[in-house]
Write a protein that holds these residues in place. Structure first.
Motif, PDB file in Angstrom:
ATOM      1  N   LEU A  72       0.817  -1.208   0.000  1.00 29.65           N
ATOM      2  CA  LEU A  72       0.000   0.000   0.000  1.00 29.65           C
ATOM      3  C   LEU A  72       0.859   1.270   0.000  1.00 29.65           C
ATOM      4  O   LEU A  72       0.406   2.323  -0.451  1.00 29.65           O
ATOM      5  CB  LEU A  72      -0.934   0.008   1.208  1.00 29.65           C
ATOM      6  N   ALA A  73       2.082   1.153   0.484  1.00 29.96           N
ATOM      7  CA  ALA A  73       2.960   2.321   0.498  1.00 29.96           C
ATOM      8  C   ALA A  73       3.644   2.563  -0.845  1.00 29.96           C
ATOM      9  O   ALA A  73       4.165   3.664  -1.072  1.00 29.96           O
ATOM     10  CB  ALA A  73       4.027   2.154   1.585  1.00 29.96           C
ATOM     11  N   GLN A  74       3.637   1.571  -1.727  1.00 31.33           N
ATOM     12  CA  GLN A  74       4.384   1.708  -2.975  1.00 31.33           C
ATOM     13  C   GLN A  74       3.915   2.857  -3.869  1.00 31.33           C
ATOM     14  O   GLN A  74       4.751   3.573  -4.446  1.00 31.33           O
ATOM     15  CB  GLN A  74       4.353   0.386  -3.755  1.00 31.33           C
ATOM     16  N   PRO A  75       2.606   3.092  -4.056  1.00 32.77           N
ATOM     17  CA  PRO A  75       2.210   4.231  -4.894  1.00 32.77           C
ATOM     18  C   PRO A  75       2.758   5.565  -4.386  1.00 32.77           C
ATOM     19  O   PRO A  75       3.230   6.394  -5.172  1.00 32.77           O
ATOM     20  CB  PRO A  75       0.673   4.193  -4.844  1.00 32.77           C
ATOM     21  N   ALA A  76       2.701   5.768  -3.059  1.00 33.75           N
ATOM     22  CA  ALA A  76       3.226   7.013  -2.498  1.00 33.75           C
ATOM     23  C   ALA A  76       4.739   7.093  -2.685  1.00 33.75           C
ATOM     24  O   ALA A  76       5.288   8.147  -3.033  1.00 33.75           O
ATOM     25  CB  ALA A  76       2.867   7.121  -1.024  1.00 33.75           C
ATOM     26  N   LEU A  77       5.418   5.978  -2.467  1.00 38.06           N
ATOM     27  CA  LEU A  77       6.878   5.978  -2.627  1.00 38.06           C
ATOM     28  C   LEU A  77       7.267   6.153  -4.087  1.00 38.06           C
ATOM     29  O   LEU A  77       8.277   6.810  -4.398  1.00 38.06           O
ATOM     30  CB  LEU A  77       7.451   4.673  -2.070  1.00 38.06           C
ATOM     31  N   ALA A  78       6.471   5.564  -4.993  1.00 37.67           N
ATOM     32  CA  ALA A  78       6.773   5.711  -6.422  1.00 37.67           C
ATOM     33  C   ALA A  78       6.667   7.169  -6.855  1.00 37.67           C
ATOM     34  O   ALA A  78       7.453   7.643  -7.687  1.00 37.67           O
ATOM     35  CB  ALA A  78       5.835   4.839  -7.247  1.00 37.67           C
ATOM     36  N   GLY A  79       5.703   7.891  -6.278  1.00 35.87           N
ATOM     37  CA  GLY A  79       5.565   9.307  -6.618  1.00 35.87           C
ATOM     38  C   GLY A  79       6.755  10.135  -6.177  1.00 35.87           C
ATOM     39  O   GLY A  79       6.997  11.224  -6.713  1.00 35.87           O
ATOM     40  N   LEU A  80       7.515   9.618  -5.217  1.00 30.14           N
ATOM     41  CA  LEU A  80       8.706  10.317  -4.740  1.00 30.14           C
ATOM     42  C   LEU A  80       9.990   9.737  -5.310  1.00 30.14           C
ATOM     43  O   LEU A  80      11.085  10.186  -4.959  1.00 30.14           O
ATOM     44  CB  LEU A  80       8.769  10.255  -3.203  1.00 30.14           C
ATOM     45  N   GLY A  81       9.833   8.724  -6.169  1.00 32.56           N
ATOM     46  CA  GLY A  81      11.013   8.078  -6.727  1.00 32.56           C
ATOM     47  C   GLY A  81      11.748   7.198  -5.729  1.00 32.56           C
ATOM     48  O   GLY A  81      12.943   6.952  -5.873  1.00 32.56           O
ATOM     49  N   LEU A  82      11.045   6.681  -4.720  1.00 34.09           N
ATOM     50  CA  LEU A  82      11.670   5.899  -3.652  1.00 34.09           C
ATOM     51  C   LEU A  82      11.123   4.472  -3.566  1.00 34.09           C
ATOM     52  O   LEU A  82      11.405   3.766  -2.599  1.00 34.09           O
ATOM     53  CB  LEU A  82      11.467   6.591  -2.297  1.00 34.09           C
ATOM     54  N   ALA A  83      10.356   4.050  -4.559  1.00 35.64           N
ATOM     55  CA  ALA A  83       9.730   2.731  -4.495  1.00 35.64           C
ATOM     56  C   ALA A  83      10.775   1.629  -4.633  1.00 35.64           C
ATOM     57  O   ALA A  83      11.776   1.777  -5.333  1.00 35.64           O
ATOM     58  CB  ALA A  83       8.677   2.596  -5.586  1.00 35.64           C
ATOM     59  N   SER A  84      10.545   0.537  -3.936  1.00 40.24           N
ATOM     60  CA  SER A  84      11.372  -0.672  -4.071  1.00 40.24           C
ATOM     61  C   SER A  84      10.498  -1.857  -3.700  1.00 40.24           C
ATOM     62  O   SER A  84       9.586  -1.745  -2.880  1.00 40.24           O
ATOM     63  CB  SER A  84      12.610  -0.611  -3.178  1.00 40.24           C
TER      64      SER A  84
END
Length: 274
Positions: free
Chosen positions: A148-160
């Motif tokens: 669930l945190a991945q969309p927010a992290l992807a928007g910041l370029g921090l997804a993994s």
């Protein structure tokens, strides 16, 4: 008129005991409520805080990525996983207590021991069922929070991906942590006849003692470091960041607490009247 066919009694085996305890654990009304509360609270805090960072006005948070890395670490997905286990372990401990304490007052324990008089296998089966529930909760809350945190992290370029090697290592450590916490809580709860006393002992050890011991000058911080919760939290640290030694040490400390509680609980469970 033919006589009825004789029935063959089922032999009580350890596998059947484990299955019976697992069935009882899933059937208790408190189990789904506790698991639901654990998942809901954990996901809300572990992953929901990221959404608040993104929704904050730019004037208040000019660099959201920096705020996230400051609070969740260089790899935020691992931070989200760690927070999910931190937020859930107390509720998992409550679940471990509720798997054994209400059985005495309800008479279910007496019925179980009438069917399986050998108490040690019954006690071990209870611990295994409790540990299995703890592991299951860890997998659910960890994956739910991280995904669930991945969309927010992807928007910041921090997804993994949580399925990357370091994510799987942290997830495995968190599952071991919650599994041992659940089993230890069940073992400690078996020492008490009342649910309230058992709950107080378990939560006092896991929550109150780590908060109070550091107040003691000199040795307080060292004593708090060998408590089950503080030491066990090293299990879901990233080995790439902290190395394997503190992870293994913390895991052995938690395992020692769990084994000690299991031995003491098993001895009293075998000798004490129901």
């Amino acid at each position: 008129m033919s006589a009825p066919a004789p029935t063959t009694a089922q032999r009580v085996t350890f596998a059947r005991l484990v299955g019976a305890e697992w069935l009882k654990a899933r059937s208790v009304r408190s189990t789904p409520w506790t698991i639901g509360a654990t998942v809901g609270v954990t996901v809300l805090f572990a992953a929901g805080i990221l959404q608040l960072v993104l929704l904050a006005p730019a004037a208040d948070v000019p660099d959201p990525a920096a705020v996230v890395t400051d609070n969740y670490g260089a790899v935020p997905t691992l931070g989200v996983l760690g927070l999910s286990f931190i937020f859930s372990y107390a509720l998992v401990a409550v679940l471990g207590v509720l798997l054994v304490s209400p059985e005495r007052s309800s008479g279910l324990l007496a019925a179980t021991l009438a069917a399986a008089p050998r108490r040690t296998p019954v006690f071990v089966a209870k611990l295994l069922a409790s540990a299995a529930l703890g592991v299951a909760v860890a997998v659910v809350v960890g994956l739910a929070s991280a995904l669930l945190a991945q969309p927010a992290l992807a928007g910041l370029g921090l997804a993994s991906s949580p399925f990357a090697p370091d994510g799987l290592q942290v997830m495995t450590g968190g599952a071991v942590f919650l599994g041992l916490v659940a089993a230890m809580s069940t073992a400690i709860a078996s020492l008490f006849r009342g649910t309230a006393a058992a709950m107080g002992a378990v939560l006092g050890l896991l929550l109150l003692a780590p908060a109070l011991l550091p107040i003691i000058p000199g040795i307080g911080a060292h004593l708090a470091g060998v408590l089950p919760s503080g030491a066990g939290m090293m299990l879901f640290q990233s080995a790439a960041q902290v190395g394997w030694q503190p992870i293994v040490t913390g895991g052995l400390v938690l395992l020692g607490w769990t084994a000690g509680a299991a031995v003491l609980g098993g001895v009293l469970f075998k000798r004490r009247d129901v």
